[in-house]
Scaffold this active site. Structure first.
Site, PDB file in Angstrom:
ATOM      1  N   LYS A  47     -34.156  24.326  -9.113  1.00 13.80           N
ATOM      2  CA  LYS A  47     -34.207  23.666  -7.844  1.00 13.80           C
ATOM      3  C   LYS A  47     -32.896  23.363  -7.122  1.00 13.80           C
ATOM      4  CE  LYS A  47     -37.828  20.574 -10.197  1.00 13.80           C
ATOM      5  NZ  LYS A  47     -38.185  19.475 -11.032  1.00 13.80           N
ATOM      6  N   GLN A  91     -36.226  13.728 -13.036  1.00 13.70           N
ATOM      7  CA  GLN A  91     -36.868  14.527 -13.799  1.00 13.70           C
ATOM      8  C   GLN A  91     -37.829  14.080 -14.934  1.00 13.70           C
ATOM      9  OE1 GLN A  91     -36.930  17.815 -12.703  1.00 13.70           O
ATOM     10  NE2 GLN A  91     -38.039  18.600 -14.559  1.00 13.70           N
ATOM     11  N   ASP A 114     -41.524  14.361  -5.106  1.00 14.66           N
ATOM     12  CA  ASP A 114     -42.316  14.450  -6.003  1.00 14.66           C
ATOM     13  C   ASP A 114     -43.879  14.161  -5.613  1.00 14.66           C
ATOM     14  OD1 ASP A 114     -41.419  16.260  -8.126  1.00 14.66           O
ATOM     15  OD2 ASP A 114     -40.396  14.602  -9.191  1.00 14.66           O
TER      16      ASP A 114
HETATM   17  N1  GUN Z   1     -41.054  17.912 -15.189  1.00  8.56           N
HETATM   18  C1  GUN Z   1     -41.895  18.921 -15.034  1.00  8.56           C
HETATM   19  N2  GUN Z   1     -42.548  19.226 -13.922  1.00  8.56           N
HETATM   20  C2  GUN Z   1     -42.009  18.062 -13.054  1.00  8.56           C
HETATM   21  C3  GUN Z   1     -41.959  17.909 -11.608  1.00  8.56           C
HETATM   22  O1  GUN Z   1     -42.802  18.462 -10.887  1.00  8.56           O
HETATM   23  N3  GUN Z   1     -41.515  16.741 -11.400  1.00  8.56           N
HETATM   24  C4  GUN Z   1     -40.626  16.087 -11.893  1.00  8.56           C
HETATM   25  N4  GUN Z   1     -39.842  15.077 -11.545  1.00  8.56           N
HETATM   26  N5  GUN Z   1     -40.380  16.402 -13.391  1.00  8.56           N
HETATM   27  C5  GUN Z   1     -41.179  17.354 -13.938  1.00  8.56           C
END
Ligand code: GUN
Length: 282
Positions: A47, A91, A114
């Site tokens: 990211k 996360q 998200d």
């Molecule tokens: N953990 C695994 N996939 C994701 C996601 O798309 N967003 C977040 N915040 N955590 C994750």
């Protein structure tokens, strides 16, 4: 035909890079990470790299595994009210002593890149275009669209009913809107006659989280197969390999289109995160 998710994701991020370069201010994505989950560390690295490529400022707030819930919630409050922050991502998974629903609900829904906040989930369900749509579902829809795969009036079978993929993806593809209007079936671990259901799909989407779960006998010839799975499997000499939910080697022989793992849906999810951060900034 193999759908090249990496290439399509790059086209999208290149366009965003161009748009962001014309802005007076840079968007900012702030990420909260608690602990050191190995998969989370990998995702965050991807990211961060994607943000750097398009010109989005990226800040990581990395807390220790046993950090108190109140400290995390205070940080969210703080980022919510910080005008320079366009998007906030907490996360997942969070350590057990932190209530993840509470953390998600603490986010300002307009900064929830998200699309996990109940306000955004609700808006998606009622077809309100101001919803921030969850990155993986949006990535799957965009991947189909960019590959010229029509979903309108098609039978889309989604295997998996998670809050981050199965449920929002079903809501998205069934909307009464262009590039949607699909007939959606959501199958899951309690579904009876799964093979009959998956074989009735025009477009089959696997989001179960079980390596090689979708075998060739479960797929009708000329089906479009989208693999959302990211499974870490241990290989010889302690090496890990990432594989999908679909037995790619055999299913690719009969599918009309198929996404590989890696380089399929994964890069699209990251591209949609960048896109959501840009949209939240505007
Ligand atoms: N953990 C695994 N996939 C994701 C996601 O798309 N967003 C977040 N915040 N955590 C994750």
């Amino acid at each position: 035909m193999i759908i090249d998710g990496k290439k399509i994701a790059k086209e999208i991020t290149d366009e965003l890079k161009e748009k962001i370069s014309k802005l007076d201010k840079k968007p900012n994505l702030s990420v909260i990470l608690v602990g050191n989950n190995p998969a989370s560390l990998i995702y965050i690295k991807m990211k961060k790299k994607a943000c750097a490529k398009v010109g989005i400022d990226f800040d990581l707030y990395h807390f220790k595994e046993d950090e108190k819930e109140d400290v995390i919630l205070d940080k969210i409050d703080n980022l919510n009210s910080d005008a320079k922050v366009s998007g906030i991502l907490v996360q997942m998974p969070l350590p057990k002593h932190i209530n993840s629903s509470k953390a998600i609900q603490r986010l300002d829904p307009t900064k929830d890149v998200d699309g996990f906040h109940p306000i955004n989930v609700g808006k998606l369900l009622i077809g309100d275009d101001s919803a921030v749509v969850s990155c993986t579902p949006l990535g799957v829809k965009t991947l189909l669209q960019k590959s010229n795969i029509e979903v309108e009036s098609k039978h889309v079978v989604i295997v998996g009913r998670s809050n981050i993929v199965g449920k929002p993806l079903a809501a998205l593809l069934m909307q009464k809107k262009p590039n949607c209007n699909a007939t959606v079936t959501v199958a899951h671990s309690y579904s009876k006659g799964l093979k009959d259901i998956t074989r009735s799909a025009d477009i089959l989407i696997a989001a179960i989280g079980k390596p090689n779960f979708i075998t060739q006998d479960m797929v009708k010839e000329n089906t479009v197969v989208i693999d959302v799975g990211i499974n870490y499997v241990l290989q010889k000499a302690e090496k890990t390999k990432i594989i999908g939910d679909v037995d790619f080697e055999n299913v690719s022989k009969i599918a009309s289109h198929i996404t590989p793992v890696p380089k399929g849906v994964g890069p699209m999810t990251v591209a949609m995160l960048v896109q959501n951060t840009y949209t939240c900034f505007l």
